[in-house]
Design an enzyme around this catalytic site. Structure first.
Site, PDB file in Angstrom:
ATOM      1  CG  ASP A   1       3.232  -8.441 -19.334  1.00 25.33           C
ATOM      2  OD1 ASP A   1       2.048  -8.732 -19.066  1.00 25.33           O
ATOM      3  OD2 ASP A   1       3.555  -7.397 -19.923  1.00 25.33           O
TER       4      ASP A   1
ATOM      5  NE  ARG B   1       0.636  -8.419 -25.517  1.00 21.31           N
ATOM      6  CZ  ARG B   1       1.743  -7.750 -25.242  1.00 21.31           C
ATOM      7  NH1 ARG B   1       2.755  -7.776 -26.085  1.00 21.31           N
ATOM      8  NH2 ARG B   1       1.839  -7.051 -24.141  1.00 21.31           N
ATOM      9  CD1 TRP B   2       1.136 -17.947 -25.922  1.00 27.00           C
ATOM     10  CD2 TRP B   2      -0.728 -18.672 -24.918  1.00 27.00           C
ATOM     11  NE1 TRP B   2       1.055 -19.300 -26.125  1.00 27.00           N
ATOM     12  CE2 TRP B   2      -0.080 -19.779 -25.523  1.00 27.00           C
ATOM     13  CE3 TRP B   2      -1.915 -18.888 -24.224  1.00 27.00           C
ATOM     14  CZ2 TRP B   2      -0.580 -21.080 -25.441  1.00 27.00           C
ATOM     15  CZ3 TRP B   2      -2.418 -20.182 -24.151  1.00 27.00           C
ATOM     16  CH2 TRP B   2      -1.755 -21.258 -24.755  1.00 27.00           C
TER      17      TRP B   2
ATOM     18  CG  ASN C   1      -2.380  -8.426 -11.336  1.00 26.41           C
ATOM     19  OD1 ASN C   1      -1.443  -9.202 -11.231  1.00 26.41           O
ATOM     20  ND2 ASN C   1      -2.473  -7.554 -12.321  1.00 26.41           N
TER      21      ASN C   1
ATOM     22  CB  SER D   1       4.672  -3.509 -13.767  1.00 23.46           C
ATOM     23  OG  SER D   1       4.432  -3.295 -15.142  1.00 23.46           O
TER      24      SER D   1
END
Length: 271
Positions: free
Chosen positions: A34, A38-39, A82, A212
């Protein structure tokens, strides 16, 4: 006694490994990868740049796990959610990235004696992706070392739905439902992971505290290790740090530790 460090580890990996007990490695490590988005966001890059960077983390983690002789590693690569909830352009990119990864990594998998497997509803993936997956599995089928399993179009609840449907189909084809008795053993025989031990250790990157919908049946007694490290920054040394933390924990499987057991026995004796 000094631990013998396997060949191929870098300095930091060797440093962490030297503190481990090689006899108590997890038999099966499962990783929720995960933090790619964000990266990328932190670097003002598109999300796909994060997915691309994450491939380097996969390579480092897989090779290190194989070098230290972890028997099984499962990576949560692409969830069934996803598939439904990400923009079409991102899904298409992930499918292309997967095909490229499989083609590029087979020589590395073979060099490290790694056998490739998959879990999830593979039949729903694009035909070209299914073809490449079958090719890569076949190309590594003779390897006898670590089993690398990629969870693709995977969801734990879907896995249980598929397991129960398969149990019912098998019963209907074998004399009907009259004698069907469902127990844990039968369910486990129909899970996608039936040829793997249950995970001892689940690692989640990026600091999120949830599973998740990943291997919900199988991780009933797994140790969970959460790191704030985003997946594109995760490397083999981080994997070994998780194993180090795992080895410090006491696993009781719903029982009591020896100290509690002795205290209870002592109390009962003096009643």
């Amino acid at each position: 006694m000094r631990t013998s460090v396997p060949a191929g580890l870098d300095r930091k990996e060797a440093e962490v490994y030297s503190q481990l007990d090689p006899q108590r490695l997890p038999r099966h490590i499962a990783i929720i990868m995960d933090g790619n988005g964000r990266w990328a966001r932190q670097r003002h890059l598109p999300r796909i740049a994060g997915h691309r960077a994450g491939v380097q983390s996969v390579r480092s983690t897989v090779e290190t796990a194989a070098r230290v002789h972890v028997p099984a590693l499962t990576l949560y690569a692409f969830s069934a959610e996803n598939w439904k909830r990400r923009p079409r352009s991102e899904v298409d990119f992930l499918m292309t990235l997967l095909r490229r990864y499989l083609k590029a990594e087979v020589p590395t998998l073979n060099k490290n004696n790694i056998r490739l497997e998959y879990i999830g509803r593979q039949h729903e993936l694009p035909p070209k992706v299914q073809e490449r997956m079958a090719w890569a599995r076949e190309a590594t089928a003779q390897n006898t070392g670590m089993v690398l399993t990629l969870a693709l179009n995977y969801g734990a609840r879907l896995e249980l739905v598929d397991a129960f449907n398969n149990i019912l189909s098998a019963a209907l084809n074998n004399g009907g439902l009259g004698h069907l008795e469902i127990d844990e053993e039968i369910i486990e025989k129909h899970l996608y992971t039936r040829n793997l031990p249950d995970p001892d250790l689940v690692i989640r990157t990026s600091g999120e505290m949830r599973l998740s919908n990943f291997l919900l049946w199988q991780v009933a007694y797994a140790e969970i290790y959460v790191t704030p490290t985003l997946w594109p920054e995760f490397r083999g040394s981080h994997l070994l740090e998780a194993v180090s933390e795992f080895q410090k924990r006491e696993r009781r499987y719903g029982g009591l530790n020896d100290g509690h057991t002795q205290a209870l026995a002592h109390a009962a004796h003096h009643k």
